[in-house]
Design a protein around this motif. Structure first.
Motif, mmCIF file in Angstrom:
data_model
loop_
_atom_site.group_PDB
_atom_site.id
_atom_site.type_symbol
_atom_site.label_atom_id
_atom_site.label_comp_id
_atom_site.label_asym_id
_atom_site.label_seq_id
_atom_site.Cartn_x
_atom_site.Cartn_y
_atom_site.Cartn_z
ATOM 1 N N PRO A 1 52.161 41.489 12.273
ATOM 2 C CA PRO A 1 52.962 39.934 12.349
ATOM 3 C C PRO A 1 51.568 39.115 12.980
ATOM 4 O O PRO A 1 50.302 39.226 13.389
ATOM 5 N N ASP A 2 52.076 37.506 12.852
ATOM 6 C CA ASP A 2 50.838 35.892 12.968
ATOM 7 C C ASP A 2 50.722 36.331 14.613
ATOM 8 O O ASP A 2 51.413 35.074 14.862
ATOM 9 N N VAL A 3 50.285 37.147 15.399
ATOM 10 C CA VAL A 3 50.015 37.193 16.314
ATOM 11 C C VAL A 3 48.596 37.650 17.256
ATOM 12 O O VAL A 3 47.849 37.922 16.840
ATOM 13 N N PRO A 4 47.948 36.938 18.030
ATOM 14 C CA PRO A 4 46.855 36.586 18.892
ATOM 15 C C PRO A 4 46.372 38.177 19.005
ATOM 16 O O PRO A 4 46.606 38.253 20.474
ATOM 17 N N TRP A 5 46.803 39.266 18.874
ATOM 18 C CA TRP A 5 46.696 40.826 18.927
ATOM 19 C C TRP A 5 46.184 41.808 18.764
ATOM 20 O O TRP A 5 46.044 41.391 17.531
ATOM 21 N N GLY A 6 44.416 42.955 19.761
ATOM 22 C CA GLY A 6 44.410 43.976 18.063
ATOM 23 C C GLY A 6 43.748 44.523 19.483
ATOM 24 O O GLY A 6 44.566 44.494 20.658
ATOM 25 N N LYS A 7 43.037 45.513 18.761
ATOM 26 C CA LYS A 7 42.803 46.866 19.169
ATOM 27 C C LYS A 7 42.415 46.496 20.785
ATOM 28 O O LYS A 7 42.269 47.268 22.020
ATOM 29 N N GLY A 8 41.006 45.305 20.648
ATOM 30 C CA GLY A 8 40.937 44.699 21.870
ATOM 31 C C GLY A 8 41.840 44.554 23.270
ATOM 32 O O GLY A 8 41.135 44.947 24.303
ATOM 33 N N ASN A 9 42.610 43.476 23.035
ATOM 34 C CA ASN A 9 44.014 43.578 23.998
ATOM 35 C C ASN A 9 44.068 44.702 24.635
ATOM 36 O O ASN A 9 44.496 44.775 25.448
ATOM 37 N N ALA A 10 44.401 45.982 23.422
ATOM 38 C CA ALA A 10 44.828 46.965 24.110
ATOM 39 C C ALA A 10 44.136 47.877 24.997
ATOM 40 O O ALA A 10 44.257 48.737 26.233
ATOM 41 N N VAL A 11 42.538 47.360 24.402
ATOM 42 C CA VAL A 11 41.429 47.880 25.449
ATOM 43 C C VAL A 11 41.283 47.523 27.133
ATOM 44 O O VAL A 11 41.508 48.619 28.012
ATOM 45 N N GLU A 12 41.870 46.898 26.593
ATOM 46 C CA GLU A 12 41.926 45.871 28.003
ATOM 47 C C GLU A 12 43.252 46.239 29.029
ATOM 48 O O GLU A 12 42.692 46.623 30.085
ATOM 49 N N LEU A 13 44.340 46.259 28.497
ATOM 50 C CA LEU A 13 45.373 46.780 28.723
ATOM 51 C C LEU A 13 44.939 48.175 29.890
ATOM 52 O O LEU A 13 45.645 48.713 30.897
ATOM 53 N N ILE A 14 44.379 48.986 28.369
ATOM 54 C CA ILE A 14 44.316 50.268 29.557
ATOM 55 C C ILE A 14 43.331 50.688 30.520
ATOM 56 O O ILE A 14 42.876 50.945 31.429
ATOM 57 N N ALA A 15 41.979 49.858 30.181
ATOM 58 C CA ALA A 15 40.975 49.613 30.754
ATOM 59 C C ALA A 15 41.758 49.023 32.802
ATOM 60 O O ALA A 15 40.711 49.014 33.542
ATOM 61 N N ALA A 16 42.595 48.007 32.563
ATOM 62 C CA ALA A 16 43.132 48.023 33.963
ATOM 63 C C ALA A 16 43.688 49.367 34.511
ATOM 64 O O ALA A 16 43.992 48.501 35.695
ATOM 65 N N ASP A 17 44.736 49.410 34.563
ATOM 66 C CA ASP A 17 45.370 50.417 35.157
ATOM 67 C C ASP A 17 43.975 51.859 35.817
ATOM 68 O O ASP A 17 44.409 52.298 36.478
ATOM 69 N N GLU A 18 42.903 52.066 35.089
ATOM 70 C CA GLU A 18 41.128 52.392 36.090
ATOM 71 C C GLU A 18 41.396 51.937 36.956
ATOM 72 O O GLU A 18 41.088 50.944 36.957
#
Length: 287
Positions: A187-204
């Motif tokens: 999908p043409d959306v501004p999302w990638g592995k970096g966004n996922a890492v930031e979400l995961i890190a926010a839980d730490e």
């Protein structure tokens, strides 16, 4: 503005900085790509499996005090979860699927455009059926055209046909990105592995050091997300990258993970500069 990349240094040369980062941290989040990182790249993606030392190291890391592990892969979530055990968090389809805290979240735009992915993959399977060794992988939220084993003379044809099909059936809703001998359709959306890492890190907890290890173009957004306060480790040659460190192969990834599990875990929470030069850290990572 163009982002600056530079050749990452061998991880042994960066160990003083890595030690200092861990000493300042309250804990560590270690995020790992799968193909080309934990597992060697193979001609048949279905045959990919993590090297046994990497499999063992991931399990040990998850058990180490103060360390959380995550796998962040371009593979579908269900696929990558079957291939590697141990991590408490999994991100699939380049972060469009995220399994954490006992629940699975899917990017809403990706969910809505899954039917278009299905249609494009179906058309490509027919259009490229006569191309030797060309494989179309439908991962529900994204699709991959594998050209690793395609004869070089016809690879341009595969790339042209793929773009024509995506333009016709995907329109502005889908986009194509490139990786190591693959074409990724998503999908043409501004999302990638970096966004996922930031979400995961926010839980730490605050002051957690984030480590990301990956090998491909799609990992660059994750390197950008963790550097310079965290540690980005690229698997491969010294091609310019947003990662500051590199190792040459998945076999060397196992040495880094083992070092993080032992020496790295012991360094967490120490304040001030590195104060223990007794052992040669570079020999430790190679061991």
């Amino acid at each position: 503005m163009t982002e600056t990349k530079s050749p990452p240094q061998p991880v042994d040369e960066r160990l003083p900085d890595i030690r200092a980062t861990l000493e300042r941290a309250a804990g560590a989040l270690v995020c790992l790509d799968f193909d080309g990182t934990l597992a060697p790249i193979v001609d048949n993606p279905d045959a990919a499996a993590p090297l046994e030392p990497n499999r063992t190291a991931v399990v040990s890391l998850e058990r180490a005090p103060g360390i959380t592990t995550a796998v962040v892969s371009g593979r579908a979530l269900a696929d990558v979860r079957e291939r590697v055990d141990g991590p408490s968090v999994y991100a699939g389809n380049h972060g469009l699927e995220l399994a954490r805290n006992g629940a699975v979240a899917v990017h809403p735009v990706a969910r809505k455009r899954a039917d278009r992915i299905q249609r494009v993959c179906s058309v490509l399977e027919t259009a490229l059926a006569t191309v030797p060794n060309c494989r179309i992988e439908n991962k529900r939220l994204t699709g991959t055209v594998h050209v690793r084993s395609v004869p070089p003379a016809v690879e341009p044809v595969v790339r042209r046909v793929t773009r024509e099909v995506v333009d016709r059936f995907g329109g502005d809703a889908l986009e194509i990105s490139t990786g190591k001998r693959i074409l990724e359709i998503g999908p043409d959306v501004p999302w990638g592995k970096g966004n996922a890492v930031e979400l995961i890190a926010a839980d730490e907890p605050p002051q957690t050091a984030v480590v990301y290890v990956g090998d491909d173009v799609t990992d660059e957004s994750a390197f950008r997300a963790v550097e310079p306060n965290g540690i980005g480790i690229r698997v491969g040659d010294d091609e310019p990258s947003r990662a500051s460190c590199r190792v040459e192969s998945p076999a060397e990834v196992a040495s880094v993970l083992s070092w993080l599990c032992s020496t790295g875990a012991d360094l967490l929470g120490r304040s001030g500069p590195t104060v223990e030069p007794a052992a040669d850290p570079s020999s430790t990572t190679r061991g």
